[in-house]
Design a protein around this motif. Structure first.
Motif, mmCIF file in Angstrom:
data_model
loop_
_atom_site.group_PDB
_atom_site.id
_atom_site.type_symbol
_atom_site.label_atom_id
_atom_site.label_comp_id
_atom_site.label_asym_id
_atom_site.label_seq_id
_atom_site.Cartn_x
_atom_site.Cartn_y
_atom_site.Cartn_z
ATOM 1 N N PHE A 42 0.842 -1.210 0.000
ATOM 2 C CA PHE A 42 0.000 0.000 0.000
ATOM 3 C C PHE A 42 0.873 1.254 0.000
ATOM 4 O O PHE A 42 0.600 2.220 -0.715
ATOM 5 N N VAL A 43 1.946 1.234 0.793
ATOM 6 C CA VAL A 43 2.837 2.406 0.845
ATOM 7 C C VAL A 43 3.448 2.652 -0.531
ATOM 8 O O VAL A 43 3.521 3.794 -1.001
ATOM 9 N N ARG A 44 3.855 1.589 -1.201
ATOM 10 C CA ARG A 44 4.450 1.759 -2.544
ATOM 11 C C ARG A 44 3.411 2.326 -3.515
ATOM 12 O O ARG A 44 3.704 3.178 -4.345
ATOM 13 N N MET A 45 2.197 1.849 -3.367
ATOM 14 C CA MET A 45 1.120 2.348 -4.245
ATOM 15 C C MET A 45 0.863 3.832 -3.962
ATOM 16 O O MET A 45 0.676 4.629 -4.887
ATOM 17 N N SER A 46 0.880 4.199 -2.680
ATOM 18 C CA SER A 46 0.660 5.590 -2.305
ATOM 19 C C SER A 46 1.734 6.477 -2.946
ATOM 20 O O SER A 46 1.439 7.559 -3.460
ATOM 21 N N GLU A 47 2.967 5.993 -2.969
ATOM 22 C CA GLU A 47 4.035 6.796 -3.594
ATOM 23 C C GLU A 47 3.806 6.927 -5.100
ATOM 24 O O GLU A 47 3.937 8.029 -5.667
ATOM 25 N N ALA A 48 3.429 5.813 -5.734
ATOM 26 C CA ALA A 48 3.203 5.870 -7.193
ATOM 27 C C ALA A 48 2.072 6.857 -7.508
ATOM 28 O O ALA A 48 2.151 7.629 -8.466
ATOM 29 N N ILE A 49 1.044 6.849 -6.693
ATOM 30 C CA ILE A 49 -0.085 7.772 -6.918
ATOM 31 C C ILE A 49 0.380 9.207 -6.693
ATOM 32 O O ILE A 49 0.041 10.112 -7.446
ATOM 33 N N PHE A 50 1.197 9.411 -5.657
ATOM 34 C CA PHE A 50 1.715 10.755 -5.368
ATOM 35 C C PHE A 50 2.499 11.306 -6.558
ATOM 36 O O PHE A 50 2.346 12.461 -6.938
ATOM 37 N N ARG A 51 3.349 10.440 -7.140
ATOM 38 C CA ARG A 51 4.224 10.907 -8.239
ATOM 39 C C ARG A 51 3.394 11.477 -9.390
ATOM 40 O O ARG A 51 3.800 12.417 -10.048
ATOM 41 N N VAL A 52 2.247 10.893 -9.610
ATOM 42 C CA VAL A 52 1.405 11.396 -10.702
ATOM 43 C C VAL A 52 0.385 12.402 -10.154
ATOM 44 O O VAL A 52 0.319 13.553 -10.592
ATOM 45 N N GLY A 53 -0.390 11.975 -9.169
ATOM 46 C CA GLY A 53 -1.526 12.783 -8.695
ATOM 47 C C GLY A 53 -1.107 14.115 -8.110
ATOM 48 O O GLY A 53 -1.790 15.117 -8.280
ATOM 49 N N PHE A 54 0.027 14.145 -7.444
ATOM 50 C CA PHE A 54 0.469 15.403 -6.834
ATOM 51 C C PHE A 54 1.501 16.099 -7.710
ATOM 52 O O PHE A 54 1.330 17.247 -8.106
ATOM 53 N N GLU A 55 2.576 15.354 -8.020
ATOM 54 C CA GLU A 55 3.687 16.023 -8.719
ATOM 55 C C GLU A 55 3.328 16.465 -10.131
ATOM 56 O O GLU A 55 3.820 17.468 -10.611
ATOM 57 N N GLU A 56 2.460 15.708 -10.788
ATOM 58 C CA GLU A 56 2.175 16.053 -12.190
ATOM 59 C C GLU A 56 0.843 16.773 -12.383
ATOM 60 O O GLU A 56 0.676 17.505 -13.354
ATOM 61 N N LEU A 57 -0.104 16.539 -11.484
ATOM 62 C CA LEU A 57 -1.451 17.039 -11.781
ATOM 63 C C LEU A 57 -1.977 18.129 -10.857
ATOM 64 O O LEU A 57 -2.879 18.871 -11.233
#
Ligand SMILES: Cc1cc2nc3c(=O)[nH]c(=O)nc-3n(C[C@H](O)[C@H](O)[C@H](O)COP(=O)(O)OP(=O)(O)OC[C@H]3O[C@@H](n4cnc5c(N)ncnc54)[C@H](O)[C@@H]3O)c2cc1C
Length: 534
Positions: A165-180
């Motif tokens: 779950f933590v790894r998934m949270s990071e992957a989502i952050f990289r796109v959802g926060f950093e890019e969008l």
């Protein structure tokens, strides 16, 4: 910072004399009248509201060459982050969990200053102490090993799933926060562009759904899924994009400024003033003036009119369209459309000081009640005020004892409740509700509470509507579900009116301090350069 609704350096009329009131209907500033009041020939931006989104927008516009006036209804800036001072106690009204400090630091560095020179930001640990209904606790921290150990203690079979779950949270952050989070979603193509990422990151799942996919233990599922509540969302219906908050906290920590969140408000006001801008309190906007589809300024409740080249509304997005823009100027945000949006929950908040201290109580405590999903259904779907509750308890004096008199503690306790669709008569029930919250605290973490109360004040959904002008008394604007996110949320560049822009919880990307600070970042992409308006 001024506290006046009648006069200001901007309200100079033809003569440019401060305080010389212009005639009604006569803009005091703006295109064609710049000689009357422009300072340094800069275009004028009016920002309605001094929440964190509005203050951050004002800083950014000031840096980009605009002459900025923030007009705020209340007598002090901050919006939901207003500071109440009473009986020697200082209460931050709203945000207390400060994440993404880099977004604040960026505002200081844009002004050529260092945030650390003005703000003493302290890391808080544990991030949260979560107390289950049976009295067991879970310390939620950013320390990977400590978290692993806590998970193993609570649910030994879920450690691997937790790590996934933590790894998934990071992957989502990289796109959802950093890019969008800081880019505008003004068109369908902006939305279409992100669909493949959304599918890959399982954004069609809810936050709870994503957590439940990875861990089995019921209590751990609650621990890992409550975050959307911090931004007004139901974990059972909020898109799993919001799982990024877990990584955001883990990577950059949870912080609290010495002096309280109000220190950040004060710091931003000083940045605005340092850029030559102005924050006018006690200045409620009654209408955004629109001519030929373009925003031309604002009219205050006092009748004063302020012309502007651009208008940025940090007021609640639904309220902005419904009450500040004439219906004939709105094609997309009609009354009907506004009514049909789903709005976030509201909050019951009790601020109180005690004559004694409770040193064992952490800075942030979450007290989970007996029901999780069913309680959230009562709040979000059924809109009924339940007899039970889950609470967030804030003890800022754990980090900054100066927020209360010596030997005392300052607190607030917050209970998520339905917005005003519940029809609750808050003035009639608020004291009874407070007493039941107090009884629970007294029986759990604050023994002897009622007998040691030194001061007390309440904030109810009715106050969100009447004081903060939030549609339906929602505490976080439109509910953050997928169908009301990104392109589907009121846009940062108004769909209806040129040169009107929106920042804050009710626009993209959404509520919470990282969200509203990011909404101000979006403005850099959609508001024209000041030079183009000269
Ligand atoms: C109790 C509580 C606790 C929270 N805790 C956290 C937390 O720990 N961490 C976190 O990240 N987030 C938290 N949040 C969410 C966060 O505080 C908000 O999402 C954020 O502060 C909203 O900022 P905003 O820019 O939308 O403006 P707001 O704070 O909503 O301010 C809008 C301002 O506009 C003014 N205004 C409205 N209409 C007019 C008008 N017509 N004329 C002039 N002025 C007007 C209002 O008076 C207000 O000052 C919390 C919220 C609440 C309520």
């Amino acid at each position: 910072m001024q506290n006046t609704s009648a006069s200001s350096a901007h309200a100079g009329g033809e003569s440019g004399q401060p305080g010389a009131a212009p005639g009604r209907g006569e803009p005091t500033r703006g295109p064609g009248r710049r000689a009357a009041g422009a300072r340094g020939g800069r275009p004028h931006a009016v920002v309605i509201g001094s929440g964190f989104g509005g203050l951050a927008a004002a800083v950014r516009l000031g840096v980009r060459g605009y002459d900025v006036t923030v007009v705020e209804k209340l007598d002090e800036p901050g919006g939901r982050a207003y500071v109440h001072r009473q009986d020697g106690f200082s209460f931050d009204a709203g945000p207390t969990v400060i994440t993404a400090p880099f977004l604040f630091e960026e505002l200081w560095s844009l002004c050529g200053r260092r945030m650390a020179d003005d703000i003493d930001l302290r890391p808080v640990t544990p991030f949260y102490r979560i107390r289950f209904h049976d009295g067991a606790t879970f310390d939620y921290t950013g320390d990977a090993a400590a978290m692993r150990a806590e998970v193993a203690r609570l649910a030994p079979g879920d450690v691997e799933g937790y790590e996934r779950f933590v790894r998934m949270s990071e992957a989502i952050f990289r796109v959802g926060f950093e890019e969008l989070a800081h880019v505008p979603f003004g068109s369908w193509t902006d939305m279409a562009r992100i669909v493949p990422d959304m599918v890959r990151l399982e954004s069609y799942r809810t936050v709870y759904g994503l957590v439940a996919k990875h861990v089995k233990d019921d209590r751990l599922r609650q621990v890992l899924s409550f975050h959307p509540l911090l931004v007004g969302g139901n974990p059972f219906s909020t898109t799993s994009i919001y799982s990024l908050i877990a990584f955001l906290e883990r990577n950059w920590g949870v912080h609290f400024p010495i002096g309280g969140t109000g220190a950040l408000v004060k710091g931003l006001v000083s940045l605005i003033e340092g850029l030559g801008g102005e924050v006018r309190c006690g200045a409620e906007v009654r209408r955004i003036t629109v001519e030929n589809g373009r925003a031309r300024g604002v009219e205050l409740a006092s009748g004063e009119r302020i012309a502007a080249d651009v208008v940025v509304s940090n007021a609640d997005s639904a309220w902005t369209y419904r009450h500040l823009v004439a219906p004939e100027a709105r094609k997309r945000w009609t009354d009907r459309r506004i009514e049909r949006q789903r709005y976030s929950m509201s909050l019951f908040v009790w601020y109180f000081g005690t004559r004694r201290q409770y040193p064992d109580v952490a800075h942030h405590t979450i007290l989970l009640g007996p029901r999780y999903k069913a309680l959230l259904e009562d709040i979000f779907q059924r809109h009924v005020l339940a007899d039970d509750f889950s609470l967030y308890l804030h003890r800022p004096t754990a980090t900054d004892p100066a927020l209360a008199p010596p030997g005392c503690d300052a607190f607030y306790v917050l209970s998520p409740v339905p917005n005003l669709l519940s029809g609750t008569d808050w003035p009639a029930v608020q004291e009874r509700y407070r007493r039941s919250v107090s009884a629970l605290l007294e029986a759990t973490v604050l023994p002897g509470l009622e007998a040691s109360l030194a001061t007390s004040r309440l904030l109810t959904p009715q106050d969100f509507q009447d004081r903060l002008l939030s549609f339906r008394g929602a505490a976080f604007g439109p509910e953050p579900v997928l169908t009301q996110s990104a392109f589907f949320r009121p846009h940062n560049a108004s769909e209806d009116i040129e040169h009107l822009y929106l920042v804050g919880a009710g626009t993209h990307p959404g509520a919470g301090l990282p969200g509203v600070l990011s909404s101000a970042r979006v403005l850099d992409r959609v508001v024209p350069d000041a030079s183009k308006l000269l």
